[in-house]
Design a protein around this motif. Structure first.
Motif, short mmCIF file in Angstrom:
data_model
loop_
_atom_site.label_atom_id
_atom_site.label_comp_id
_atom_site.label_asym_id
_atom_site.label_seq_id
_atom_site.Cartn_x
_atom_site.Cartn_y
_atom_site.Cartn_z
N CYS A 1 -10.92 -3.14 2.37
CA CYS A 1 -9.87 -3.95 1.73
C CYS A 1 -9.99 -5.40 2.16
N GLN B 1 -5.76 2.58 4.63
CA GLN B 1 -4.64 2.37 3.71
C GLN B 1 -5.08 2.68 2.28
N THR B 2 -4.13 3.12 1.47
CA THR B 2 -4.37 3.43 0.07
C THR B 2 -3.62 2.42 -0.78
N TYR B 3 -4.33 1.77 -1.69
CA TYR B 3 -3.75 0.73 -2.55
C TYR B 3 -3.80 1.18 -4.00
N HIS C 1 0.84 -1.19 0.00
CA HIS C 1 0.00 0.00 0.00
C HIS C 1 0.88 1.25 0.00
#
Length: 140
Positions: A136, A105-107, A34
């Motif tokens: 997620c 979180q950023t994916y 991530h």
């Protein structure tokens, strides 16, 4: 090939000096699935460097097509590794980002491309952001 060697090769291929902080930061990105914020990196970096040095490294990575930025839920920037073929003049990371509503979180979703948007000649397009929110796989 180990992450240290991959980080060295990445710096060399982009014409950047192989410094301790640059190698360490790149290896941290290679270990994550991530995007990372500056605060994340400050907590994870083992060598003692100030925030200015960290920002300089991140800026040089972005200017040379190694990292790209993406906003998180609160509008703060996170950084993620670019796909192959990016340069400082043209980032080819035209993909969607997914922000988890649980863990924040950023994916990067490399497989989800941003749709082609046609604008009238009255506008000059500089960038496009395509962000999705949800839960997620780790938080489900």
């Amino acid at each position: 090939m180990n992450n240290h060697k991959l980080a060295e090769d990445l710096l060399t291929s982009h014409g950047l000096r192989r410094t301790q902080i640059r190698l360490e930061i790149l290896q941290l990105f290679m270990q994550q699935d991530h995007a990372l914020s500056v605060n994340d990196l400050e907590k994870m970096v083992k060598s003692s460097h100030d925030r200015v040095t960290l920002y300089r490294a991140l800026n040089s990575f972005e200017e040379n097509g190694i990292l790209h930025q993406t906003p998180d839920k609160s509008g703060n920037m996170r950084y993620a590794l670019c796909a192959e073929g990016c340069s400082g003049h043209h980032h080819k990371d035209e993909h969607a980002h997914f922000i988890c509503d649980e863990c924040n979180q950023t994916y990067c979703l490399q497989e989800v491309k941003i749709p082609d948007v046609k604008l009238s000649d009255d506008y000059q397009l500089n960038s496009v952001s395509y962000t999705m929110n949800g839960i997620c796989k780790d938080c489900q």
